[in-house]
Design a protein around this motif. Structure first.
Motif, PDB file in Angstrom:
ATOM      1  N   TRP A  17       5.789  -3.047  -5.457  1.00  0.00           N
ATOM      2  CA  TRP A  17       5.249  -3.444  -6.757  1.00  0.00           C
ATOM      3  C   TRP A  17       3.720  -3.433  -6.747  1.00  0.00           C
ATOM      4  O   TRP A  17       3.078  -2.836  -7.619  1.00  0.00           O
ATOM      5  CB  TRP A  17       5.768  -4.825  -7.131  1.00  0.00           C
ATOM      6  CG  TRP A  17       5.076  -5.421  -8.328  1.00  0.00           C
ATOM      7  CD1 TRP A  17       4.028  -6.293  -8.317  1.00  0.00           C
ATOM      8  CD2 TRP A  17       5.347  -5.141  -9.714  1.00  0.00           C
ATOM      9  NE1 TRP A  17       3.636  -6.599  -9.606  1.00  0.00           N
ATOM     10  CE2 TRP A  17       4.428  -5.899 -10.484  1.00  0.00           C
ATOM     11  CE3 TRP A  17       6.286  -4.342 -10.367  1.00  0.00           C
ATOM     12  CZ2 TRP A  17       4.419  -5.870 -11.871  1.00  0.00           C
ATOM     13  CZ3 TRP A  17       6.286  -4.323 -11.754  1.00  0.00           C
ATOM     14  CH2 TRP A  17       5.355  -5.075 -12.498  1.00  0.00           C
ATOM     15  N   TYR A  18       3.124  -4.081  -5.757  1.00  0.00           N
ATOM     16  CA  TYR A  18       1.664  -4.200  -5.742  1.00  0.00           C
ATOM     17  C   TYR A  18       0.986  -2.874  -5.411  1.00  0.00           C
ATOM     18  O   TYR A  18      -0.107  -2.593  -5.918  1.00  0.00           O
ATOM     19  CB  TYR A  18       1.236  -5.306  -4.776  1.00  0.00           C
ATOM     20  CG  TYR A  18       1.549  -6.679  -5.325  1.00  0.00           C
ATOM     21  CD1 TYR A  18       0.798  -7.221  -6.369  1.00  0.00           C
ATOM     22  CD2 TYR A  18       2.616  -7.430  -4.833  1.00  0.00           C
ATOM     23  CE1 TYR A  18       1.097  -8.471  -6.904  1.00  0.00           C
ATOM     24  CE2 TYR A  18       2.921  -8.673  -5.353  1.00  0.00           C
ATOM     25  CZ  TYR A  18       2.154  -9.189  -6.396  1.00  0.00           C
ATOM     26  OH  TYR A  18       2.460 -10.421  -6.927  1.00  0.00           O
ATOM     27  N   GLN A 209      15.996  -8.151  -7.069  1.00  0.00           N
ATOM     28  CA  GLN A 209      16.613  -7.155  -7.957  1.00  0.00           C
ATOM     29  C   GLN A 209      15.837  -7.036  -9.271  1.00  0.00           C
ATOM     30  O   GLN A 209      15.634  -5.925  -9.782  1.00  0.00           O
ATOM     31  CB  GLN A 209      18.063  -7.549  -8.212  1.00  0.00           C
ATOM     32  CG  GLN A 209      18.911  -7.519  -6.955  1.00  0.00           C
ATOM     33  CD  GLN A 209      20.151  -6.675  -7.079  1.00  0.00           C
ATOM     34  OE1 GLN A 209      20.839  -6.704  -8.096  1.00  0.00           O
ATOM     35  NE2 GLN A 209      20.450  -5.894  -6.048  1.00  0.00           N
ATOM     36  N   ALA A 210      15.389  -8.184  -9.804  1.00  0.00           N
ATOM     37  CA  ALA A 210      14.622  -8.146 -11.050  1.00  0.00           C
ATOM     38  C   ALA A 210      13.280  -7.443 -10.859  1.00  0.00           C
ATOM     39  O   ALA A 210      12.849  -6.654 -11.708  1.00  0.00           O
ATOM     40  CB  ALA A 210      14.403  -9.563 -11.571  1.00  0.00           C
ATOM     41  N   LEU A 211      12.604  -7.711  -9.738  1.00  0.00           N
ATOM     42  CA  LEU A 211      11.318  -7.064  -9.490  1.00  0.00           C
ATOM     43  C   LEU A 211      11.503  -5.577  -9.208  1.00  0.00           C
ATOM     44  O   LEU A 211      10.682  -4.751  -9.635  1.00  0.00           O
ATOM     45  CB  LEU A 211      10.600  -7.739  -8.319  1.00  0.00           C
ATOM     46  CG  LEU A 211       9.167  -7.254  -8.056  1.00  0.00           C
ATOM     47  CD1 LEU A 211       8.272  -7.479  -9.282  1.00  0.00           C
ATOM     48  CD2 LEU A 211       8.575  -7.939  -6.829  1.00  0.00           C
ATOM     49  N   ALA A 212      12.576  -5.216  -8.517  1.00  0.00           N
ATOM     50  CA  ALA A 212      12.847  -3.794  -8.270  1.00  0.00           C
ATOM     51  C   ALA A 212      13.056  -3.053  -9.587  1.00  0.00           C
ATOM     52  O   ALA A 212      12.584  -1.917  -9.762  1.00  0.00           O
ATOM     53  CB  ALA A 212      14.069  -3.641  -7.366  1.00  0.00           C
ATOM     54  N   ALA A 213      13.745  -3.690 -10.529  1.00  0.00           N
ATOM     55  CA  ALA A 213      13.952  -3.056 -11.837  1.00  0.00           C
ATOM     56  C   ALA A 213      12.629  -2.874 -12.564  1.00  0.00           C
ATOM     57  O   ALA A 213      12.378  -1.814 -13.164  1.00  0.00           O
ATOM     58  CB  ALA A 213      14.908  -3.907 -12.675  1.00  0.00           C
ATOM     59  N   GLY A 219       7.460   3.117 -12.383  1.00  0.00           N
ATOM     60  CA  GLY A 219       7.276   4.393 -11.708  1.00  0.00           C
ATOM     61  C   GLY A 219       7.595   4.437 -10.235  1.00  0.00           C
ATOM     62  O   GLY A 219       7.484   5.497  -9.602  1.00  0.00           O
ATOM     63  N   VAL A 220       8.021   3.320  -9.641  1.00  0.00           N
ATOM     64  CA  VAL A 220       8.420   3.330  -8.230  1.00  0.00           C
ATOM     65  C   VAL A 220       9.790   3.978  -8.113  1.00  0.00           C
ATOM     66  O   VAL A 220      10.705   3.670  -8.883  1.00  0.00           O
ATOM     67  CB  VAL A 220       8.462   1.906  -7.650  1.00  0.00           C
ATOM     68  CG1 VAL A 220       8.991   1.921  -6.218  1.00  0.00           C
ATOM     69  CG2 VAL A 220       7.082   1.269  -7.698  1.00  0.00           C
ATOM     70  N   GLY A 395       2.381 -12.632  -1.810  1.00  0.00           N
ATOM     71  CA  GLY A 395       1.073 -12.614  -1.175  1.00  0.00           C
ATOM     72  C   GLY A 395       0.950 -11.536  -0.128  1.00  0.00           C
ATOM     73  O   GLY A 395      -0.097 -10.873  -0.019  1.00  0.00           O
ATOM     74  N   SER A 396       2.015 -11.344   0.654  1.00  0.00           N
ATOM     75  CA  SER A 396       1.998 -10.306   1.676  1.00  0.00           C
ATOM     76  C   SER A 396       1.890  -8.922   1.048  1.00  0.00           C
ATOM     77  O   SER A 396       1.138  -8.062   1.516  1.00  0.00           O
ATOM     78  CB  SER A 396       3.266 -10.385   2.531  1.00  0.00           C
ATOM     79  OG  SER A 396       3.363 -11.612   3.196  1.00  0.00           O
ATOM     80  N   GLY A 397       2.654  -8.698  -0.026  1.00  0.00           N
ATOM     81  CA  GLY A 397       2.612  -7.403  -0.697  1.00  0.00           C
ATOM     82  C   GLY A 397       1.259  -7.119  -1.314  1.00  0.00           C
ATOM     83  O   GLY A 397       0.731  -6.005  -1.200  1.00  0.00           O
ATOM     84  N   ALA A 398       0.680  -8.124  -1.983  1.00  0.00           N
ATOM     85  CA  ALA A 398      -0.628  -7.938  -2.619  1.00  0.00           C
ATOM     86  C   ALA A 398      -1.714  -7.702  -1.582  1.00  0.00           C
ATOM     87  O   ALA A 398      -2.579  -6.838  -1.748  1.00  0.00           O
ATOM     88  CB  ALA A 398      -0.956  -9.156  -3.474  1.00  0.00           C
ATOM     89  N   ALA A 399      -1.687  -8.490  -0.485  1.00  0.00           N
ATOM     90  CA  ALA A 399      -2.703  -8.345   0.558  1.00  0.00           C
ATOM     91  C   ALA A 399      -2.587  -6.993   1.250  1.00  0.00           C
ATOM     92  O   ALA A 399      -3.605  -6.350   1.551  1.00  0.00           O
ATOM     93  CB  ALA A 399      -2.574  -9.478   1.569  1.00  0.00           C
ATOM     94  N   LEU A 400      -1.350  -6.560   1.506  1.00  0.00           N
ATOM     95  CA  LEU A 400      -1.178  -5.269   2.173  1.00  0.00           C
ATOM     96  C   LEU A 400      -1.685  -4.123   1.301  1.00  0.00           C
ATOM     97  O   LEU A 400      -2.308  -3.178   1.797  1.00  0.00           O
ATOM     98  CB  LEU A 400       0.290  -5.047   2.524  1.00  0.00           C
ATOM     99  CG  LEU A 400       0.536  -3.777   3.344  1.00  0.00           C
ATOM    100  CD1 LEU A 400      -0.063  -3.909   4.731  1.00  0.00           C
ATOM    101  CD2 LEU A 400       2.020  -3.465   3.433  1.00  0.00           C
ATOM    102  N   ALA A 401      -1.427  -4.193   0.000  1.00  0.00           N
ATOM    103  CA  ALA A 401      -1.944  -3.156  -0.905  1.00  0.00           C
ATOM    104  C   ALA A 401      -3.466  -3.094  -0.820  1.00  0.00           C
ATOM    105  O   ALA A 401      -4.058  -1.995  -0.782  1.00  0.00           O
ATOM    106  CB  ALA A 401      -1.496  -3.440  -2.333  1.00  0.00           C
TER     107      ALA A 401
END
Length: 416
Positions: A17-18, A209-213, A219-220, A395-401
């Motif tokens: 997502w991020y 599941q909601a975030l994946a949708a 566009g992912v 937080g992990s996803g945002a920081a990694l991006a």
């Protein structure tokens, strides 16, 4: 930039997502049929910054010795000739030193606070229906104690976490029952507690599941039923991933978010990650309308069990079993979860049989996750979150991006 994310659990999906929000072309590969089907499926359901004290602490060794040989113990080591477990265990012992424990708490609290802020921002961005989709509750988390020594240690841990920006308020027994009235029948068991009003709870599987949708709509590309067997390297750099069917998926960079399976996946590439699977159990109860059950999420520290209200369901989860990659349900440990629930909530009523589940938490000896560049150029890590994958996912996803795009992440955390 084209990014491959390996793994569609809560951490991998948040990473996707991020990265997409940052403008990357993102493809997620997962062996399951949809997102969040493994360790994210039926976990404890807590966004628990207050649970930042690592397993490795000065009190862990005498506790573990006291639990040896007890099949229903909160922490269970299965005797096995496993060099990876031995290596992990020796490192764990080193992290039990007071100075290391303090530094690990600091790192966990800083990342978890940032992650909770990102989750709240995500809900504001996506609207109220998004939170409703995963049974989000913003009622805080109450830790309860039935042993006076443990309670005294908890008060000290709360003081330390307060230095790093987390408010955990000690409570007497009356205070605990005022926060969660369903504990009234267990008054005789309690000696005190502490309450973090800013913590949350919710269903990690439904969130994933909601975030994946939402990510797919943005566009992912999610490719399910696609086991990844190895990384593809060229000129000393990761250039993609090889799938089980022999095909190659190329990318400018890859993100490894395979949870407990991250370590064996990288071993053939000459990289050893300090991750070992810690099997956790859960029971999900469909509550009767007149059931006396908690609505505030609870952590029963002495038994290492959490309780989270998910709509008209109650999730009971916890304990840790070190038994390799075994996913067999142990009926003794399953029964212990429900028995403890009845001890604390004699008025608990539910329909049908409990739905039991177990999953492999990717535990590092320090409980600090591995986020950032790996020893292999072009491969990034987002794994090793242990019991806090749901807490730390956003937080992990945002920081990694940020790291992948050459930006400085916001939290004060030891990124690799």
């Amino acid at each position: 930039m084209k990014i491959l994310v390996l793994g569609a659990g809560v951490v991998g999906t948040a990473s996707a997502w991020y990265l997409r929000q940052a403008g990357c072309e993102v493809t997620v590969l997962d062996r399951q049929g949809s997102a969040g089907m493994e360790t994210s499926f039926a976990n404890g359901g807590q966004i628990s910054v207050s649970h930042a004290e690592p397993w490795a602490n000065p009190h862990a060794i005498p506790q573990a010795l006291a639990w040896l040989g007890k099949e229903d113990a909160p922490l269970l080591f299965r005797p096995r000739l496993d060099p990876e477990l031995l290596r992990w265990g020796l490192s764990f012992l080193g992290h039990c030193l007071p100075g290391r424990t303090r530094e690990n708490i600091r790192a966990i609290v800083k990342l978890a606070l940032y992650s909770r802020e990102r989750l709240q921002a995500l809900r504001r961005e996506l609207g109220p229906a998004f939170g409703e989709a995963y049974d989000c509750l913003e009622k805080g988390i109450l830790h309860i104690y039935t042993d006076r020594q443990e309670f005294a240690r908890a008060v000290e841990a709360a003081r330390l976490m307060g230095e790093f920006g987390l408010e955990r308020h000690p409570l007497d027994v009356d205070g605990c029952i005022a926060v969660e009235p369903s504990l009234a029948e267990a008054r005789h068991l309690l000696v005190g507690g502490d309450y973090t009003a800013s913590d949350e709870s919710g269903d990690a599987h439904r969130f994933t599941q909601a975030l994946a949708a939402r990510a797919a709509a943005a566009g992912v590309e999610f490719r399910y039923g696609c086991p990844v067997t190895s990384l593809e390297l060229a000129d000393g750099r990761v250039r993609g991933a090889r799938l089980q069917d022999g095909s190659l998926e190329r990318a400018d960079a890859c993100v490894l978010a395979l949870g407990s399976y991250s370590a064996p996946f990288l071993r053939p590439h000459g990289v050893r990650l300090p991750i070992y699977p810690a099997k956790g159990y859960s029971a999900t109860l469909a509550l009767e309308a007149d059931s006396i059950a908690p609505t505030v999420s609870l952590t029963d520290d002495g038994h290492k069990i959490v309780f989270s209200r998910l709509g008209q369901r109650l999730r009971i989860a916890g304990t840790a079993e070190f038994n390799g990659y075994n996913l067999d349900l142990n009926p003794v440990r399953c029964k212990a979860l429900v028995s403890r629930a009845h001890s604390l909530f004699p008025g608990l009523r539910y329909q049908g049989e409990p739905q039991f589940w177990c999953g492999l938490r990717p535990a590092t000896p320090s409980n600090v996750p591995l986020i950032g560049a790996s020893p292999l150029p072009g491969l990034w890590l987002n794994t090793g979150h242990g019991t806090l994958g749901w807490t730390m996912a956003c937080g992990s996803g945002a920081a990694l991006a940020d790291l992948i795009l050459g930006r400085r992440p916001e939290p004060d955390f030891p990124f690799s």
